[in-house]
Design a protein around this motif. Structure first.
Motif, PDB file in Angstrom:
ATOM      1  N   ASP A 163      57.341  48.000  44.023  1.00  0.00           N
ATOM      2  CA  ASP A 163      56.887  47.510  45.387  1.00  0.00           C
ATOM      3  C   ASP A 163      55.437  47.845  45.285  1.00  0.00           C
ATOM      4  O   ASP A 163      54.718  48.584  44.704  1.00  0.00           O
ATOM      5  CB  ASP A 163      57.335  48.850  46.388  1.00  0.00           C
ATOM      6  CG  ASP A 163      58.850  48.758  46.886  1.00  0.00           C
ATOM      7  OD1 ASP A 163      59.114  47.365  46.494  1.00  0.00           O
ATOM      8  OD2 ASP A 163      59.306  49.457  47.295  1.00  0.00           O
ATOM      9  N   THR A 164      54.725  46.881  45.894  1.00  0.00           N
ATOM     10  CA  THR A 164      53.346  46.812  46.004  1.00  0.00           C
ATOM     11  C   THR A 164      52.910  46.365  47.446  1.00  0.00           C
ATOM     12  O   THR A 164      53.807  45.977  48.276  1.00  0.00           O
ATOM     13  CB  THR A 164      52.696  45.990  44.856  1.00  0.00           C
ATOM     14  OG1 THR A 164      53.226  44.529  45.535  1.00  0.00           O
ATOM     15  CG2 THR A 164      53.012  46.280  43.652  1.00  0.00           C
ATOM     16  N   SER A 165      51.681  46.837  47.820  1.00  0.00           N
ATOM     17  CA  SER A 165      51.161  46.422  49.070  1.00  0.00           C
ATOM     18  C   SER A 165      49.749  45.674  48.715  1.00  0.00           C
ATOM     19  O   SER A 165      49.559  44.384  48.651  1.00  0.00           O
ATOM     20  CB  SER A 165      51.138  47.526  50.176  1.00  0.00           C
ATOM     21  OG  SER A 165      50.583  46.821  51.379  1.00  0.00           O
ATOM     22  N   CYS A 166      48.791  46.517  48.867  1.00  0.00           N
ATOM     23  CA  CYS A 166      47.292  46.248  48.604  1.00  0.00           C
ATOM     24  C   CYS A 166      47.072  45.362  47.436  1.00  0.00           C
ATOM     25  O   CYS A 166      46.256  44.359  47.367  1.00  0.00           O
ATOM     26  CB  CYS A 166      46.307  47.276  48.777  1.00  0.00           C
ATOM     27  SG  CYS A 166      46.404  48.343  47.429  1.00  0.00           S
ATOM     28  N   GLU A 167      47.760  45.848  46.041  1.00  0.00           N
ATOM     29  CA  GLU A 167      47.623  45.177  44.827  1.00  0.00           C
ATOM     30  C   GLU A 167      46.093  45.387  44.668  1.00  0.00           C
ATOM     31  O   GLU A 167      45.422  44.604  43.777  1.00  0.00           O
ATOM     32  CB  GLU A 167      48.049  43.995  44.566  1.00  0.00           C
ATOM     33  CG  GLU A 167      49.566  43.779  44.826  1.00  0.00           C
ATOM     34  CD  GLU A 167      50.173  42.722  44.315  1.00  0.00           C
ATOM     35  OE1 GLU A 167      49.864  42.159  43.358  1.00  0.00           O
ATOM     36  OE2 GLU A 167      51.552  42.749  44.481  1.00  0.00           O
ATOM     37  N   ASP A 168      45.430  46.510  45.146  1.00  0.00           N
ATOM     38  CA  ASP A 168      43.992  46.708  44.800  1.00  0.00           C
ATOM     39  C   ASP A 168      43.552  48.097  44.786  1.00  0.00           C
ATOM     40  O   ASP A 168      42.373  48.444  44.833  1.00  0.00           O
ATOM     41  CB  ASP A 168      43.117  45.949  46.100  1.00  0.00           C
ATOM     42  CG  ASP A 168      41.752  45.641  45.631  1.00  0.00           C
ATOM     43  OD1 ASP A 168      41.531  45.789  44.552  1.00  0.00           O
ATOM     44  OD2 ASP A 168      40.924  45.123  46.663  1.00  0.00           O
ATOM     45  N   GLY A 169      44.525  48.773  44.377  1.00  0.00           N
ATOM     46  CA  GLY A 169      44.213  50.488  44.144  1.00  0.00           C
ATOM     47  C   GLY A 169      44.036  51.064  45.366  1.00  0.00           C
ATOM     48  O   GLY A 169      43.369  52.378  45.156  1.00  0.00           O
ATOM     49  N   TYR A 170      44.108  50.890  46.547  1.00  0.00           N
ATOM     50  CA  TYR A 170      43.799  51.685  47.523  1.00  0.00           C
ATOM     51  C   TYR A 170      44.919  52.393  48.424  1.00  0.00           C
ATOM     52  O   TYR A 170      44.614  52.819  49.422  1.00  0.00           O
ATOM     53  CB  TYR A 170      42.440  51.177  48.478  1.00  0.00           C
ATOM     54  CG  TYR A 170      42.931  49.801  49.304  1.00  0.00           C
ATOM     55  CD1 TYR A 170      43.683  49.996  50.303  1.00  0.00           C
ATOM     56  CD2 TYR A 170      42.703  48.810  48.695  1.00  0.00           C
ATOM     57  CE1 TYR A 170      43.779  48.834  51.165  1.00  0.00           C
ATOM     58  CE2 TYR A 170      42.983  47.557  49.404  1.00  0.00           C
ATOM     59  CZ  TYR A 170      43.626  47.719  50.643  1.00  0.00           C
ATOM     60  OH  TYR A 170      43.823  46.548  51.444  1.00  0.00           O
ATOM     61  N   CYS A 171      46.060  51.697  48.345  1.00  0.00           N
ATOM     62  CA  CYS A 171      47.275  52.030  49.420  1.00  0.00           C
ATOM     63  C   CYS A 171      48.248  53.082  48.664  1.00  0.00           C
ATOM     64  O   CYS A 171      48.942  53.561  49.367  1.00  0.00           O
ATOM     65  CB  CYS A 171      47.962  50.949  49.848  1.00  0.00           C
ATOM     66  SG  CYS A 171      49.101  50.223  48.483  1.00  0.00           S
ATOM     67  N   GLY A 172      48.235  53.126  47.403  1.00  0.00           N
ATOM     68  CA  GLY A 172      49.328  53.837  46.680  1.00  0.00           C
ATOM     69  C   GLY A 172      50.790  53.641  46.740  1.00  0.00           C
ATOM     70  O   GLY A 172      51.406  54.300  46.044  1.00  0.00           O
ATOM     71  N   THR A 173      50.920  52.355  47.280  1.00  0.00           N
ATOM     72  CA  THR A 173      52.402  52.053  46.871  1.00  0.00           C
ATOM     73  C   THR A 173      53.066  51.980  45.795  1.00  0.00           C
ATOM     74  O   THR A 173      54.123  52.249  45.596  1.00  0.00           O
ATOM     75  CB  THR A 173      52.666  50.504  47.765  1.00  0.00           C
ATOM     76  OG1 THR A 173      52.080  50.922  49.349  1.00  0.00           O
ATOM     77  CG2 THR A 173      53.970  50.261  47.901  1.00  0.00           C
ATOM     78  N   CYS A 174      52.392  51.450  44.757  1.00  0.00           N
ATOM     79  CA  CYS A 174      52.731  51.321  43.390  1.00  0.00           C
ATOM     80  C   CYS A 174      52.788  52.353  42.558  1.00  0.00           C
ATOM     81  O   CYS A 174      52.905  52.542  41.472  1.00  0.00           O
ATOM     82  CB  CYS A 174      51.958  50.185  42.800  1.00  0.00           C
ATOM     83  SG  CYS A 174      50.343  50.537  42.461  1.00  0.00           S
ATOM     84  N   MET A 175      52.472  53.716  43.226  1.00  0.00           N
ATOM     85  CA  MET A 175      52.393  54.863  42.288  1.00  0.00           C
ATOM     86  C   MET A 175      53.546  55.140  41.401  1.00  0.00           C
ATOM     87  O   MET A 175      54.771  55.055  42.092  1.00  0.00           O
ATOM     88  CB  MET A 175      51.834  55.954  43.092  1.00  0.00           C
ATOM     89  CG  MET A 175      51.577  57.264  42.218  1.00  0.00           C
ATOM     90  SD  MET A 175      50.922  58.571  43.187  1.00  0.00           S
ATOM     91  CE  MET A 175      52.561  59.197  44.096  1.00  0.00           C
ATOM     92  N   VAL A 214      49.852  56.882  37.922  1.00  0.00           N
ATOM     93  CA  VAL A 214      49.248  55.986  37.738  1.00  0.00           C
ATOM     94  C   VAL A 214      49.436  54.782  38.851  1.00  0.00           C
ATOM     95  O   VAL A 214      50.745  54.876  39.121  1.00  0.00           O
ATOM     96  CB  VAL A 214      49.313  55.514  36.275  1.00  0.00           C
ATOM     97  CG1 VAL A 214      50.699  55.055  35.682  1.00  0.00           C
ATOM     98  CG2 VAL A 214      48.184  54.395  35.932  1.00  0.00           C
ATOM     99  N   LEU A 215      48.485  54.131  39.420  1.00  0.00           N
ATOM    100  CA  LEU A 215      48.596  53.033  40.223  1.00  0.00           C
ATOM    101  C   LEU A 215      48.893  51.942  39.489  1.00  0.00           C
ATOM    102  O   LEU A 215      47.511  51.432  38.837  1.00  0.00           O
ATOM    103  CB  LEU A 215      47.570  53.011  41.239  1.00  0.00           C
ATOM    104  CG  LEU A 215      47.659  54.186  41.877  1.00  0.00           C
ATOM    105  CD1 LEU A 215      46.764  54.163  43.476  1.00  0.00           C
ATOM    106  CD2 LEU A 215      49.068  54.694  42.572  1.00  0.00           C
ATOM    107  N   ILE A 216      49.887  51.128  39.155  1.00  0.00           N
ATOM    108  CA  ILE A 216      49.858  50.183  38.047  1.00  0.00           C
ATOM    109  C   ILE A 216      49.684  48.765  38.643  1.00  0.00           C
ATOM    110  O   ILE A 216      49.647  47.866  37.981  1.00  0.00           O
ATOM    111  CB  ILE A 216      51.633  50.253  37.745  1.00  0.00           C
ATOM    112  CG1 ILE A 216      52.521  49.881  38.633  1.00  0.00           C
ATOM    113  CG2 ILE A 216      51.776  51.521  36.849  1.00  0.00           C
ATOM    114  CD1 ILE A 216      53.873  49.815  38.308  1.00  0.00           C
ATOM    115  N   CYS A 217      48.811  48.705  39.971  1.00  0.00           N
ATOM    116  CA  CYS A 217      48.681  47.293  40.118  1.00  0.00           C
ATOM    117  C   CYS A 217      47.140  47.092  39.779  1.00  0.00           C
ATOM    118  O   CYS A 217      46.970  46.107  39.708  1.00  0.00           O
ATOM    119  CB  CYS A 217      48.389  47.258  41.720  1.00  0.00           C
ATOM    120  SG  CYS A 217      47.458  48.367  42.680  1.00  0.00           S
ATOM    121  N   CYS A 218      46.701  48.214  39.390  1.00  0.00           N
ATOM    122  CA  CYS A 218      45.084  48.106  39.158  1.00  0.00           C
ATOM    123  C   CYS A 218      44.832  48.660  37.670  1.00  0.00           C
ATOM    124  O   CYS A 218      43.782  48.478  37.009  1.00  0.00           O
ATOM    125  CB  CYS A 218      44.236  48.385  40.150  1.00  0.00           C
ATOM    126  SG  CYS A 218      44.409  50.329  40.424  1.00  0.00           S
TER     127      CYS A 218
HETATM  128  S1  FES Z   1      49.779  48.275  45.590  1.00  0.00           S
HETATM  129 FE1  FES Z   1      48.223  49.393  46.719  1.00  0.00          FE
HETATM  130  S2  FES Z   1      47.489  50.886  45.280  1.00  0.00           S
HETATM  131 FE2  FES Z   1      48.968  49.582  44.136  1.00  0.00          FE
END
Ligand code: FES
Length: 357
Positions: free
Chosen positions: A305-317, A341-345
Motif C-alpha cells: 500500500d502506498t499513497s504519496c510515494e514521496d516519503g511524507y504520508c507513512g502509508t508504506c511503512m 523504513v518507508l520503502i517508497c523513498c
Molecule cells: S507512500 Fe507515503 S511515505 Fe511512502
C-alpha cells in the motif's frame, strides 16, 4: 518537515510515532478492535452516515460501522487512510471528538489540482456509500505541555481541532492562529468563534495573497519554556513557519504535511544497487539505482500500500529486521527508524535490507 524538509528534519522533532503507529483492525465479537504493531494494516468497511458542508469547498464526512459497533479509539492528531476503490489511498485527519467511538469525522477540501482523492470523495461518495478505512494512526500526537501555539492553514485545521479540545480539557493555555483565504472558506468557524471572543484564537484571511499572511516571525519570535508548537497547512505556510521557528527547541516543534514538503535538490550520484530480502519467503530482489523498493516489489507481484510515494504520508511503512536503511522520508523519528523504513523513498546503506512484508 525547513527549506522545509531538510532543515526541519534536522532541527524539528517532526512526528512522534508511538507503538500504535501501525495497527490492523479486526472485528472481535461485533466490535472493531486493533492488533498493535502489525505491518500490512487491514481495513474496516465503514459507511458514510452524513455529509455536511464545513465551508466553501470543504465537506465533513461522518463514517460509521454499518452494524453500529464502536470504532477503534484515536487521539487528537490521528488520521485514517481511506481506500477509495479506484486505487487511491488517501490520508485524512480525524476532526471529531476522540471520546466519541460511534463515528469518525473527516474534513475534505475539494482540490481540483490535487492528486484525485478529494475530487473523488466530493463527486462520488454519498450518504450510504461504503468506504474501506484503516485503523487510526497518529504521526502528530499532542504531547503534554502547559502551553501550546497552534497554527493552521486552510484544511490544515482538521488535525488541530481535536487538539484544541484536548488542550481545553486539560486546562492548558493555548493560542490558535488559523489562516484562510476568506470567511466563506473558513471551516469550524462557529466552533472557533468562542475561542476568538476569549482571545484564544485568531482567524486571519489573506484573500489568497501570501503578502497578506500572518507575520510568523513575530508570532514565534520568543519561545516561552514549556510551550509546544503544532502546525499544519499548505507548503508555503509550512516553509514560513519552519523558518520562523528554527530557533525553538527541536522537541517542542511538531508539524504534519499534507503535501510534499519543499526539499533541497539532493544529489544521489553515490547511490548504489542493493537487495531486499523478504523475511517470510527468503526471496531477494535487486533494487537498481533510480528505482524504489516499492516498484521493485510490485514488479515481482508483491503488493504494498502506498499513497504519496514521496516519503511524507507513512502509508508504506515497513518493518526491517536486518541491514541499515538509508532513510529519506520526512515522517519517521529517530526511534521509529530503529525498526521501520518507508520503502517508497528510502534505500539501503548495506548490501541487503531484510523486510517483514
Ligand atoms: S507512500 Fe507515503 S511515505 Fe511512502
Amino acid at each position: 518537515m525547513p527549506n522545509a524538509a531538510s532543515q526541519q528534519s534536522a532541527s524539528v522533532f517532526v512526528m512522534s510515532l508511538d507503538k500504535n503507529f501501525v495497527v490492523a483492525p479486526k472485528r472481535v465479537r461485533g466490535e472493531w478492535s486493533v492488533t498493535r504493531d502489525v505491518t500490512g494494516a487491514g481495513t474496516m468497511l465503514l459507511q458514510v452516515k452524513k455529509i455536511t458542508s464545513l465551508a466553501e469547498g470543504i465537506n465533513a464526512y461522518e463514517l460509521v460501522d454499518p452494524i453500529g459497533g464502536p470504532l477503534p479509539e484515536f487521539a487528537a492528531g490521528a488520521h485514517v487512510d481511506l481506500h477509495l476503490g479506484n486505487g487511491l489511498i488517501r490520508q485524512y485527519s480525524l476532526c471529531g471528538d476522540p471520546a466519541e467511538r460511534s463515528s469518525y469525522i473527516i474534513g475534505v477540501l475539494k482540490e481540483q489540482a490535487g492528486r484525485g482523492g478529494s475530487v473523488y470523495l466530493h463527486d462520488n461518495v454519498e450518504v450510504g456509500s461504503s468506504i474501506e478505512v484503516s485503523a487510526p494512526r497518529n504521526n502528530f500526537r499532542l504531547v503534554p505541555a502547559n502551553r501550546y501555539v497552534f497554527i493552521a492553514g486552510g484544511i490544515g485545521i482538521t488535525p488541530i481541532v481535536p487538539m484544541l479540545r484536548e488542550a481545553q480539557a486539560h486546562g492548558a493555555d493555548f493560542k490558535l492562529y488559523y489562516c484562510t483565504r476568506s470567511l466563506d472558506r473558513t471551516a469550524f468557524r462557529n466552533e472557533l468563534r468562542v475561542l476568538c471572543d476569549e482571545g484564544r484564537a485568531v482567524i486571519h484571511h489573506d484573500n489568497g495573497d501570501p503578502s497578506q499572511g500572518l507575520d510568523f516571525g513575530k508570532i514565534l519570535a520568543e519561545h516561552e519554556p514549556g510551550t509546544h508548537l503544532y502546525y499544519c497547512g499548505p507548503g508555503g505556510l509550512m516553509g514560513a513557519i519552519s523558518q520562523a521557528s528554527a530557533h525553538w527547541p527541536a522537541e517542542t516543534v511538531h508539524c504534519e504535511h499534507f503535501s510534499a514538503p519543499t526539499r533541497p535538490v539532493e544529489s544521489h550520484d553515490t547511490d548504489v544497487p542493493f537487495r531486499v530480502r523478504i523475511v517470510d519467503t527468503g526471496a531477494e530482489y535487486e533494487v537498481p539505482v533510480g528505482e524504489t523498493i516499492v516498484n521493485v516489489l510490485r514488479r515481482n507481484s508483491i503488493s504494498v500500500d502506498t499513497s504519496c510515494e514521496d516519503g511524507y504520508c507513512g502509508t508504506c511503512m515497513t518493518r526491517y529486521v536486518g541491514g541499515e536503511p538509508d532513510h529519506r522520508d520526512t515522517v519517521l523519528d529517530p526511534e521509529s527508524r530503529q525498526n521501520y523504513v518507508l520503502i517508497c523513498c528510502s534505500r539501503s546503506k548495506t548490501p541487503v535490507l531484510e523486510l517483514e512484508i
